[in-house]
Design an enzyme around this catalytic site. Structure first.
Site, PDB file in Angstrom:
ATOM      1  N   LYS A 142      71.307  33.922  62.370  1.00  0.00           N
ATOM      2  CA  LYS A 142      70.948  34.577  61.095  1.00  0.00           C
ATOM      3  C   LYS A 142      69.997  35.731  61.409  1.00  0.00           C
ATOM      4  O   LYS A 142      68.804  35.524  61.592  1.00  0.00           O
ATOM      5  CB  LYS A 142      70.271  33.629  60.106  1.00  0.00           C
ATOM      6  CG  LYS A 142      70.176  34.292  58.721  1.00  0.00           C
ATOM      7  CD  LYS A 142      69.048  33.808  57.853  1.00  0.00           C
ATOM      8  CE  LYS A 142      67.722  34.408  58.187  1.00  0.00           C
ATOM      9  NZ  LYS A 142      67.623  35.877  58.002  1.00  0.00           N
ATOM     10  N   GLU A 201      68.317  40.281  57.012  1.00  0.00           N
ATOM     11  CA  GLU A 201      69.220  40.845  56.003  1.00  0.00           C
ATOM     12  C   GLU A 201      69.020  42.351  55.879  1.00  0.00           C
ATOM     13  O   GLU A 201      69.847  43.052  55.313  1.00  0.00           O
ATOM     14  CB  GLU A 201      68.973  40.168  54.638  1.00  0.00           C
ATOM     15  CG  GLU A 201      69.523  38.747  54.538  1.00  0.00           C
ATOM     16  CD  GLU A 201      68.822  37.760  55.466  1.00  0.00           C
ATOM     17  OE1 GLU A 201      67.633  37.947  55.763  1.00  0.00           O
ATOM     18  OE2 GLU A 201      69.482  36.801  55.917  1.00  0.00           O
ATOM     19  N   GLU A 256      59.256  33.137  69.609  1.00  0.00           N
ATOM     20  CA  GLU A 256      58.697  34.435  70.026  1.00  0.00           C
ATOM     21  C   GLU A 256      57.992  34.986  68.782  1.00  0.00           C
ATOM     22  O   GLU A 256      58.640  35.516  67.890  1.00  0.00           O
ATOM     23  CB  GLU A 256      59.836  35.331  70.509  1.00  0.00           C
ATOM     24  CG  GLU A 256      59.392  36.316  71.555  1.00  0.00           C
ATOM     25  CD  GLU A 256      58.919  37.612  70.940  1.00  0.00           C
ATOM     26  OE1 GLU A 256      57.722  37.665  70.580  1.00  0.00           O
ATOM     27  OE2 GLU A 256      59.719  38.539  70.819  1.00  0.00           O
ATOM     28  N   LEU A 257      56.672  34.801  68.735  1.00  0.00           N
ATOM     29  CA  LEU A 257      55.945  35.060  67.486  1.00  0.00           C
ATOM     30  C   LEU A 257      55.097  36.331  67.582  1.00  0.00           C
ATOM     31  O   LEU A 257      55.320  37.162  68.449  1.00  0.00           O
ATOM     32  CB  LEU A 257      55.117  33.824  67.137  1.00  0.00           C
ATOM     33  CG  LEU A 257      55.941  32.517  67.100  1.00  0.00           C
ATOM     34  CD1 LEU A 257      55.073  31.328  66.773  1.00  0.00           C
ATOM     35  CD2 LEU A 257      57.112  32.612  66.128  1.00  0.00           C
ATOM     36  N   CYS A 304      56.415  43.647  68.669  1.00  0.00           N
ATOM     37  CA  CYS A 304      55.473  42.528  68.867  1.00  0.00           C
ATOM     38  C   CYS A 304      54.516  42.802  70.028  1.00  0.00           C
ATOM     39  O   CYS A 304      53.413  42.272  70.043  1.00  0.00           O
ATOM     40  CB  CYS A 304      56.231  41.230  69.054  1.00  0.00           C
ATOM     41  SG  CYS A 304      57.481  41.320  70.331  1.00  0.00           S
TER      42      CYS A 304
HETATM   43  P1  NAD Z   1      58.123  37.708  57.558  1.00  0.00           P
HETATM   44  O1  NAD Z   1      57.118  36.906  58.249  1.00  0.00           O
HETATM   45  O2  NAD Z   1      58.455  37.355  56.125  1.00  0.00           O
HETATM   46  O3  NAD Z   1      59.522  37.670  58.323  1.00  0.00           O
HETATM   47  C1  NAD Z   1      59.654  37.818  59.712  1.00  0.00           C
HETATM   48  C2  NAD Z   1      61.101  37.457  60.047  1.00  0.00           C
HETATM   49  O4  NAD Z   1      61.316  36.095  59.773  1.00  0.00           O
HETATM   50  C3  NAD Z   1      62.136  38.203  59.185  1.00  0.00           C
HETATM   51  O5  NAD Z   1      63.226  38.552  60.003  1.00  0.00           O
HETATM   52  C4  NAD Z   1      62.553  37.204  58.132  1.00  0.00           C
HETATM   53  O6  NAD Z   1      63.893  37.375  57.700  1.00  0.00           O
HETATM   54  C5  NAD Z   1      62.384  35.893  58.849  1.00  0.00           C
HETATM   55  N1  NAD Z   1      62.032  34.801  57.963  1.00  0.00           N
HETATM   56  C6  NAD Z   1      61.097  34.801  56.994  1.00  0.00           C
HETATM   57  N2  NAD Z   1      61.035  33.593  56.392  1.00  0.00           N
HETATM   58  C7  NAD Z   1      61.964  32.829  57.007  1.00  0.00           C
HETATM   59  C8  NAD Z   1      62.392  31.485  56.843  1.00  0.00           C
HETATM   60  N3  NAD Z   1      61.830  30.652  55.947  1.00  0.00           N
HETATM   61  N4  NAD Z   1      63.381  31.026  57.643  1.00  0.00           N
HETATM   62  C9  NAD Z   1      63.945  31.826  58.565  1.00  0.00           C
HETATM   63  N5  NAD Z   1      63.583  33.084  58.771  1.00  0.00           N
HETATM   64  C10 NAD Z   1      62.603  33.594  58.010  1.00  0.00           C
HETATM   65  O7  NAD Z   1      57.656  39.168  57.604  1.00  0.00           O
HETATM   66  P2  NAD Z   1      58.337  40.587  57.532  1.00  0.00           P
HETATM   67  O8  NAD Z   1      57.681  41.324  56.427  1.00  0.00           O
HETATM   68  O9  NAD Z   1      59.828  40.594  57.598  1.00  0.00           O
HETATM   69  O10 NAD Z   1      57.817  41.117  58.915  1.00  0.00           O
HETATM   70  C11 NAD Z   1      56.468  41.425  59.075  1.00  0.00           C
HETATM   71  C12 NAD Z   1      55.757  40.489  59.988  1.00  0.00           C
HETATM   72  O11 NAD Z   1      56.642  39.763  60.810  1.00  0.00           O
HETATM   73  C13 NAD Z   1      54.900  41.308  60.923  1.00  0.00           C
HETATM   74  O12 NAD Z   1      53.595  41.340  60.452  1.00  0.00           O
HETATM   75  C14 NAD Z   1      55.026  40.629  62.245  1.00  0.00           C
HETATM   76  O13 NAD Z   1      53.931  39.756  62.418  1.00  0.00           O
HETATM   77  C15 NAD Z   1      56.215  39.757  62.150  1.00  0.00           C
HETATM   78  N6  NAD Z   1      57.338  40.133  63.005  1.00  0.00           N
HETATM   79  C16 NAD Z   1      57.265  39.846  64.315  1.00  0.00           C
HETATM   80  C17 NAD Z   1      58.309  40.180  65.143  1.00  0.00           C
HETATM   81  C18 NAD Z   1      58.275  39.877  66.604  1.00  0.00           C
HETATM   82  O14 NAD Z   1      59.028  40.461  67.349  1.00  0.00           O
HETATM   83  N7  NAD Z   1      57.455  38.949  67.061  1.00  0.00           N
HETATM   84  C19 NAD Z   1      59.415  40.813  64.627  1.00  0.00           C
HETATM   85  C20 NAD Z   1      59.465  41.112  63.258  1.00  0.00           C
HETATM   86  C21 NAD Z   1      58.413  40.743  62.450  1.00  0.00           C
END
Ligand code: NAD
Length: 476
Positions: A175, A178, A250-251, A284
């Protein structure tokens, strides 16, 4: 110019369009214009994907390593042939520049080729036992994987989520985000076109919480692989605990950069400015908390600010653009909150600090100094084009600051002294340390964090190991 494709799911070998499903509207972050409608799964779709993943796993794990390698190599070749098309689609939906999406696409091809070679080397051991008896340690694929990939590397993240499981004989329900679905579709399509059987690689989009709860509650799924924020990661770990699934997490990160007095100033500034603006800081491992030694501090701040001011911000599809928009409206809003909070706490803005242009989700590359430790930006991952610069006196002080946060993903140091380089390499609590370099990812190098930045690695032999379980067979 490549046309934006019709968006589809891929379940049990079938590409599925919108039909009567709920949809998500995908937009171009450079101008907010609608790109397409993405079909979202319901519970019935997910049950179908689970059942197919179980069948796909049973079939794929019996396939020889040579055949899996052949499929991965063919997929890599298809990705290379389609690089321009994939890069344009990725820039359209995520925003980063074409130069960046081209490299990102090539990197996925490199990774598939690396795994095609490495999957033939999942060796076990023969233990020392009396004559006529055997004890064998063997490695087997863990089973169907539920993988969740974020939007920031729309081609690279799906590539990482699929390469190692496919190489080891697992099936995957992926997944992706989106917000950037067509890039993930292109990676899945390359694998399907290369001959991956039905059920081995499936692609679903939906309401993230609905999809993750459904998949992680199923005993069919044996492993969770997630890239995204620490907050969502913790939530998914708790869901995975109910059925004791294997996890690769990978957070988030908040990468410290330590610049010593003896660093090569011009080279360091150039590397850090380029790295900071890559994907508008939505990386990240993006360098974020800059600790600069007192003797070079003023010169560094002046040179870095001057270099950041020259970055050409614009639509990623335009040839002159060096930094595109942020990927979604949440990111400039987050920049406004974090930078506003820092300024209210007394921070000095050297450049940037505001939105850029009148349309889309652009943010100016920003340099701050004199930011108090308690400001939110010193503690929360900004995930944007902002660098915060603080002076330090001794190596010990810099290390203390670098290790202060619960994050431990990437860290960087710049020095011409090999003694200091060694000391800093040992002292930093991070999964990856760059010394006089800012590029940390390579197909053969493990990529991952420690502390609340996660566990398990992707890429390298460690990426394969994370998709294998160990079995010991004793025979008399
Ligand atoms: P977010 O925390 O809502 O989402 C991060 C990702 O997780 C998105 O792809 C989202 O679709 C997915 N996600 C969210 N809730 C989920 C759930 N319940 N189950 C499965 N997947 C879920 O935040 P965002 O606004 O999309 O991104 C911003 C934050 O996310 C940033 O501040 C950063 O910390 C983090 N981020 C980290 C990475 C990384 O490479 N480590 C990548 C993208 C975002």
């Amino acid at each position: 110019m490549t046309a934006y494709p019709e968006l589809k799911l891929h379940i049990d070998g079938e590409w599925i369009g919108v039909g009567r499903r709920r949809v998500h509207r995908v937009v171009n972050p450079a101008n907010g214009a609608a790109l397409g409608e993405l079909p979202l799964v319901d519970a019935e779709d997910l049950d179908r994907a689970l059942e197919a993943a179980e069948r796909g796993f049973r079939e794929w794990k019996r396939v020889s390593a040579e055949e899996r390698a052949r499929v991965l190599k063919r997929a890599a070749q298809l990705i290379r042939e389609r690089v321009e098309e994939i890069a344009q689609v990725a820039t359209l939906e995520e925003g980063k520049t074409l130069a960046e999406t081209r490299i990102e696409t090539q990197v996925v091809a490199n990774l598939f080729e690396f795994y095609a070679e490495e999957c033939r080397r999942t060796y076990g051991r023969v233990l020392v036992r009396p004559t006529g008896t055997r004890s064998l340690v063997v490695k087997e694929p863990v089973g169907p994987v539920a993988a969740f990939a974020p939007w920031n590397f729309p081609v690279g993240n799906p590539g990482r989520k699929l390469g190692a499981p496919v190489a080891t004989g697992c099936s995957v329900i992926l997944k992706p985000a989106e917000e950037a679905p067509a890039s993930a579709m292109a990676v899945v399509r390359a694998l399907i076109d290369a001959g991956v059987p039905a059920g081995v690689v499936q692609l679903v989009f939906g309401v993230p919480d609905e999809v993750s709860r459904h998949l992680l509650a199923s005993p069919i799924i044996r492993k969770l692989s997630f890239t995204g924020s620490t907050a969502v990661g913790k939530h998914l770990l708790a869901l995975a605990a109910a059925t004791v699934k294997r996890t690769t997490m990978e957070l988030g990160g908040h990468a410290p950069v330590i610049v010593f007095d003896d660093a090569d100033l011009a080279r360091t500034v150039e590397m850090l400015a380029t790295s900071k603006c890559r994907n508008a800081g939505q990386v990240c491992v993006s360098p974020t908390r800059f600790y600069v030694q007192e003797g070079i501090y003023d010169r560094f701040v002046a040179a870095f600010t001057e270099r950041i001011r020259r970055v050409n911000v614009g639509d990623g599809l335009l040839p002159g653009s060096q930094m595109g928009p942020m990927a979604n409206p949440r990111r400039p809003a987050a920049m406004e909150r974090l930078i506003g909070d820092a300024v209210a706490a007394g921070a000095r803005v050297h450049t940037g600090g505001e939105r850029h242009g009148k349309e889309g989700f652009f943010w100016q590359p920003t340099v701050l100094s004199e930011v108090p430790l308690q400001a939110r930006i010193m503690n929360e991952e900004p995930f944007g084009p902002v660098a915060v610069i603080t002076p330090f006196a001794t190596l010990e002080q810099a290390v203390e600051q670098a290790n202060r946060l619960p994050y431990g993903l990437a860290a960087y140091a710049f020095t011409e002294s090999s003694k200091r380089a060694m000391l800093i390499g040992d002292a930093i609590e991070a999964g990856m340390v760059g010394i006089n370099v800012t590029v940390l990812a390579a197909a053969d190098a493990p990529f991952g964090g420690v502390k609340e930045s996660g566990h398990g690695a992707e890429d390298g032999p460690e990426g394969l190991e994370a998709c294998l379980v160990t079995k010991t067979i004793h025979q008399a």
